[in-house]
Design a protein around this motif. Structure first.
Motif, PDB file in Angstrom:
ATOM      1  N   GLN A 614      -8.965  13.369  65.395  1.00  0.00           N
ATOM      2  CA  GLN A 614      -8.114  12.279  64.917  1.00  0.00           C
ATOM      3  C   GLN A 614      -7.899  12.361  63.410  1.00  0.00           C
ATOM      4  O   GLN A 614      -6.842  12.005  62.902  1.00  0.00           O
ATOM      5  CB  GLN A 614      -8.715  10.942  65.333  1.00  0.00           C
ATOM      6  CG  GLN A 614      -8.526  10.744  66.818  1.00  0.00           C
ATOM      7  CD  GLN A 614      -9.175   9.489  67.326  1.00  0.00           C
ATOM      8  OE1 GLN A 614     -10.342   9.242  67.046  1.00  0.00           O
ATOM      9  NE2 GLN A 614      -8.429   8.695  68.086  1.00  0.00           N
ATOM     10  N   ALA A 617      -5.204  14.893  63.035  1.00  0.00           N
ATOM     11  CA  ALA A 617      -3.917  14.315  63.435  1.00  0.00           C
ATOM     12  C   ALA A 617      -3.370  13.437  62.316  1.00  0.00           C
ATOM     13  O   ALA A 617      -2.182  13.453  62.028  1.00  0.00           O
ATOM     14  CB  ALA A 617      -4.075  13.518  64.720  1.00  0.00           C
ATOM     15  N   MET A 618      -4.291  12.681  61.674  1.00  0.00           N
ATOM     16  CA  MET A 618      -3.876  11.816  60.580  1.00  0.00           C
ATOM     17  C   MET A 618      -3.266  12.632  59.442  1.00  0.00           C
ATOM     18  O   MET A 618      -2.182  12.322  58.944  1.00  0.00           O
ATOM     19  CB  MET A 618      -5.080  11.018  60.068  1.00  0.00           C
ATOM     20  CG  MET A 618      -4.751  10.105  58.911  1.00  0.00           C
ATOM     21  SD  MET A 618      -3.646   8.788  59.416  1.00  0.00           S
ATOM     22  CE  MET A 618      -4.829   7.510  59.810  1.00  0.00           C
ATOM     23  N   LEU A 621       0.089  13.848  60.409  1.00  0.00           N
ATOM     24  CA  LEU A 621       1.117  12.811  60.357  1.00  0.00           C
ATOM     25  C   LEU A 621       1.548  12.547  58.918  1.00  0.00           C
ATOM     26  O   LEU A 621       2.735  12.479  58.609  1.00  0.00           O
ATOM     27  CB  LEU A 621       0.587  11.512  60.985  1.00  0.00           C
ATOM     28  CG  LEU A 621       1.614  10.380  61.048  1.00  0.00           C
ATOM     29  CD1 LEU A 621       2.650  10.658  62.136  1.00  0.00           C
ATOM     30  CD2 LEU A 621       0.948   9.033  61.310  1.00  0.00           C
TER      31      LEU A 621
ATOM     32  N   VAL B  22      -2.777   7.394  69.258  1.00  0.00           N
ATOM     33  CA  VAL B  22      -3.397   8.724  69.107  1.00  0.00           C
ATOM     34  C   VAL B  22      -4.391   8.716  67.952  1.00  0.00           C
ATOM     35  O   VAL B  22      -5.491   9.265  68.038  1.00  0.00           O
ATOM     36  CB  VAL B  22      -2.315   9.798  68.866  1.00  0.00           C
ATOM     37  CG1 VAL B  22      -2.955  11.115  68.434  1.00  0.00           C
ATOM     38  CG2 VAL B  22      -1.509  10.006  70.122  1.00  0.00           C
ATOM     39  N   LEU B  23      -4.022   8.012  66.884  1.00  0.00           N
ATOM     40  CA  LEU B  23      -4.859   8.078  65.690  1.00  0.00           C
ATOM     41  C   LEU B  23      -6.074   7.175  65.780  1.00  0.00           C
ATOM     42  O   LEU B  23      -7.135   7.514  65.255  1.00  0.00           O
ATOM     43  CB  LEU B  23      -4.039   7.700  64.448  1.00  0.00           C
ATOM     44  CG  LEU B  23      -2.990   8.723  64.009  1.00  0.00           C
ATOM     45  CD1 LEU B  23      -2.215   8.192  62.817  1.00  0.00           C
ATOM     46  CD2 LEU B  23      -3.638  10.054  63.651  1.00  0.00           C
ATOM     47  N   PHE B  24      -5.961   6.055  66.438  1.00  0.00           N
ATOM     48  CA  PHE B  24      -7.033   5.075  66.265  1.00  0.00           C
ATOM     49  C   PHE B  24      -7.817   4.744  67.516  1.00  0.00           C
ATOM     50  O   PHE B  24      -8.870   4.140  67.422  1.00  0.00           O
ATOM     51  CB  PHE B  24      -6.443   3.793  65.656  1.00  0.00           C
ATOM     52  CG  PHE B  24      -5.821   4.041  64.301  1.00  0.00           C
ATOM     53  CD1 PHE B  24      -6.592   4.570  63.272  1.00  0.00           C
ATOM     54  CD2 PHE B  24      -4.477   3.785  64.072  1.00  0.00           C
ATOM     55  CE1 PHE B  24      -6.024   4.811  62.042  1.00  0.00           C
ATOM     56  CE2 PHE B  24      -3.911   4.026  62.833  1.00  0.00           C
ATOM     57  CZ  PHE B  24      -4.682   4.546  61.806  1.00  0.00           C
ATOM     58  N   ILE B  31      -5.861   8.231  74.302  1.00  0.00           N
ATOM     59  CA  ILE B  31      -5.125   9.095  73.366  1.00  0.00           C
ATOM     60  C   ILE B  31      -4.078   9.891  74.126  1.00  0.00           C
ATOM     61  O   ILE B  31      -2.930  10.021  73.703  1.00  0.00           O
ATOM     62  CB  ILE B  31      -6.098  10.036  72.619  1.00  0.00           C
ATOM     63  CG1 ILE B  31      -7.005   9.231  71.678  1.00  0.00           C
ATOM     64  CG2 ILE B  31      -5.326  11.107  71.842  1.00  0.00           C
ATOM     65  CD1 ILE B  31      -8.064  10.029  70.998  1.00  0.00           C
ATOM     66  N   ALA B  92     -13.404  10.511  71.275  1.00  0.00           N
ATOM     67  CA  ALA B  92     -12.947  11.551  70.342  1.00  0.00           C
ATOM     68  C   ALA B  92     -13.882  11.716  69.150  1.00  0.00           C
ATOM     69  O   ALA B  92     -14.162  12.830  68.703  1.00  0.00           O
ATOM     70  CB  ALA B  92     -11.546  11.219  69.829  1.00  0.00           C
TER      71      ALA B  92
END
Lengths: 635, 100
Positions: A614, A617-618, A621, B22-24, B31, B92
């Motif tokens: 994640q 991914a951040m 983004l 997806v991020l959090f 996700i 995750a």
């Protein structure tokens, strides 16, 4: 002398003089391994014989031409650059003629001798490869029509000398003797090159674009306007001669060169290669004649070397070492002749020395062979009875070098000393130094003879039992050389060389001065006899540890030690510093430092790699948004 | 007819919700679902713009996206299943062993 009708005859067979030994080289490398020892033993000397016959043909043709003529064989243009032009051309004049006869004639005898001497060696093909290659190189050196071609031969003989000194390369000491010869010669060669460059540069400044000997000589008068440069050129070239011809202070390689097989010592380190320096200076005599300073330096170094090396030879106990120092000393005499402006006398001595020193070395080789490779004269004695041919021929060589009247060495050495006294550049100091050297020469050579050939045999039983006269292939060259050593001076060499060097001025020498060198020689023989000839036990005193002056001489004036401390050790220390400090600390430090820097940096940023998708991914983004934002902003 | 920008605004809202998911969100299943939401938000943009320009290209690409998403779902769910069997978790932030 009438020079007007001198011609340059173009001929087309001089190349064969060089190519027949080269053919021997190719044969020994590529064909001989399949044919075996007999083929090698036959072909190698025959190739030199062919070269000798062609040399004779050249000399006969030359002698039929008017005085001062030359034969020229131009193979092809070697270097052409603008106005500068060098041919691959071979030239025979009176001086080259003498040299090619010595190189091929004495060379042939030594090749024949080598067949017997190397009879028990496995690597005979390699030996003859080198020996043939040496002969070819030496012939290039003496036949070369220009200074550049001479230099090719000069380097070629240096290489072969190195290869043959280290022939038994599995022995560390012998391998390093080869390296020493090579390195010391490099110093001389650097001087030679600089001299050649300066000569070329000076000639070009006078708009003379050549390195050909005859053309340099023709334009030599143009150089006379700058005597300082002439002197510098001559001295730089002489540095090359000092290295190659083993003069002080670069003589140190020659005694060590005795590590090679004995015929090699005879051919390369007595008769031919070491005389290349004297040949080169004589070849350029027209330059040296223009510089009295350079001649004085040559004569001074020569006289000093002649005596200096003779003093060391007085006490040595290795049969080859005595002869090696004797060679250094005799080369000094050649340069003494040249240095006083009597070039013909120097070349005369070069020839007689080639005969008697080759004879002495081959005799020593025969002794070593018969004594099962023993070289220490303290373990010899009484060999005249067991090896009569070797012994008697050796005696002829001793008489010749000692300057006993009637033999070849007497004529050449006397002529040099007379010229040293009365010649155009002579002085009484040079003369007296030469006389002292002559006395010492007679002493050390007869000391060697008495200890080796007279008295009781001191070898241990095993060796003594095995002592034998050498085979025919060794004794025939010995006898031939003995005849040449005795009668070699009766060739009309001085008249023959007159067209090259001009007439030698003679006369006006007091009888006393004329006979003194001979008297010194006889005194030397008598002293040697009274010390080592009369008393058969005298040789045993040599086993005692030397003291006083004898110890200094025994240690060769500590020259090797001084060089070691003054040059070799500082050089090694410097090399060590460059290795252990500069390379491992500085260079490696920079390289490793770059790596360590990268590592430290990476240690800091590796925490960005969390393993948590994640986070990635951040950043993805944010990155995508940043790019889009940037695009929007720019449009 | 509903104006095209309505569709695009809805698509943007759906995409943002998906991206935030997806991020959090911690659960990889969620996700995964959020990824599907993002894909379908894009699909919506495609068909809306295809209608706007009267072109079939956008609609064609949507079929590709659906096909690829189906394949991806099959592979992705299989991976999640295997991860759960080995690690007893599908969170995750706990699946961070691919690191220094």
């Amino acid at each position: 002398m009438e020079h007007a009708h001198a011609t340059v005859q173009t001929v087309s067979y001089l190349w064969a003089i060089i190519f027949s030994p080269l053919l021997g080289v190719l044969f020994n490398i590529f064909v001989a391994p399949g044919l075996g020892r007999k083929a090698v033993n036959f072909v190698s000397p025959v190739m030199i014989l062919v070269a000798f016959l062609f040399s004779c043909k050249a000399v006969v043709e030359l002698s039929g031409l008017p005085h001062g003529s030359a034969l020229l064989d131009t193979l092809y243009p070697w270097i052409t650059a603008g106005q500068f032009h060098v041919d691959l051309a071979l030239r025979v004049d009176a001086l080259s003629a003498v040299m090619i006869l010595i190189v091929t004639g004495v060379g042939f005898l030594i090749h024949v001798y080598s067949v017997g001497y190397m009879a028990h060696d496995e690597d005979v093909a390699r030996y003859f490869t080198y020996l043939n290659l040496f002969t070819a190189s030496m012939l290039i050196l003496v036949l070369g029509e220009n200074l550049l071609l001479l230099f090719v031969g000069w380097e070629g003989v240096g290489l072969c000398s190195y290869l043959l000194i280290g022939f038994w390369y599995t022995d560390d000491e012998k391998a390093s003797a080869g390296k020493k010869a090579f390195i010391v010669n490099r110093i001389g060669d650097a001087g030679f090159l600089l001299g050649m460059f300066l000569l070329f540069w000076t000639l070009v400044a006078k708009n003379v674009w050549t390195l050909s000997f005859s053309e340099i000589q023709a334009h030599a008068s143009a150089l006379a306007t700058s005597p300082g440069i002439i002197t510098t050129i001559c001295l730089l070239l002489f540095v090359g001669a000092i290295g190659k011809s083993a003069q002080f202070p670069l003589y140190v390689w020659l005694p060590d060169a005795m590590a090679g097989p004995t015929p090699v010592s005879a051919l390369i380190h007595a008769a031919t290669m070491v005389t290349a320096g004297a040949y080169m200076v004589a070849r350029l005599h027209f330059l040296y004649s223009m510089s009295p300073t350079a001649l004085a330096v040559v004569a001074g170094i020569a006289a000093f070397t002649a005596v200096f090396a003779a003093t060391i030879a007085l006490v040595q106990t290795d049969i080859k070492k005595v002869l090696a120092y004797s060679t250094v000393s005799q080369l000094g005499y050649m340069f003494l002749g040249i240095g006083v402006g009597a070039y013909a006398a120097g070349i005369f001595h070069l020839m007689t020395h080639a005969f008697f020193k080759a004879l002495l070395f081959l005799g020593a080789g025969s002794v070593i062979h018969g004594m099962s490779d023993e070289q220490d004269i303290r373990k010899m004695g009484g060999l005249l009875k067991k090896m009569p041919i070797t012994g008697w021929t050796f005696l002829v060589g001793c008489l010749a070098i000692a300057g006993i009247p009637g033999l070849s060495g007497y004529f050449s050495k006397d002529l040099i000393l007379e010229e040293a006294y009365a010649g155009p550049h002579g002085s009484s100091l040079l003369y007296w130094t030469g006389v002292v050297g002559a006395g010492m020469t007679a002493f050390y050579i007869f000391r060697l003879f008495f200890i080796t050939f007279l008295g009781e045999n001191r070898a241990d039983h095993q060796v003594a039992h095995h002592i034998h006269e050498s085979s025919l292939s060794m004794t025939v060259p010995l006898i031939t050389l003995a005849v040449l050593s005795a009668l070699g001076a009766y060739f009309p060499l001085l008249q023959w060389l007159e067209p090259v060097f001009g007439e030698l001025k003679e006369g006006g020498i007091p009888l006393f001065i004329k006979w003194l060198p001979t008297v010194a020689g006889v005194v030397g023989v008598v002293v040697a006899y009274s010390m080592y000839g009369v008393n058969p036990k005298a040789a045993e005193s040599l086993n005692e540890a030397p003291t006083g002056l004898r110890k200094v001489l025994w240690n060769k004036w500590y020259v090797d030690e001084i060089y070691d401390a003054a040059i070799v050790q500082p050089f090694v220390a410097m090399a060590n510093w460059f290795w252990k400090f500069f390379d491992t600390e500085v260079i490696d430090g920079i390289v490793n430092g770059a790596a360590y820097l990268m590592e430290d940096w990476a240690k800091g940023i590796r925490h960005w790699q969390t393993g948590n998708v994640q986070n990635y991914a951040m950043s993805f983004l944010i990155g995508a948004m940043a790019i889009l934002g940037l695009g929007y902003y720019l449009w | 007819m509903v104006p095209t920008h309505y569709h695009l605004i809805l698509s943007a809202i759906l995409f943002t919700i998906g991206a935030m998911g997806v991020l959090f969100r911690r659960n990889t299943i969620i996700i995964f679902m959020s990824v599907e939401l993002m894909l379908n938000a894009v699909n919506l943009s495609f068909v809306a713009l295809a209608r706007q320009w009267g072109s079939m290209d956008g609609q064609l690409i949507v079929f590709f996206v659906i096909a690829v998403a189906a394949a991806e779902a099959a592979v992705g769910l299989a991976i999640i299943l295997m991860v759960f069997r080995n690690r007893e978790t599908v969170n995750a932030d706990e699946l961070n062993f691919m690191r220094w």
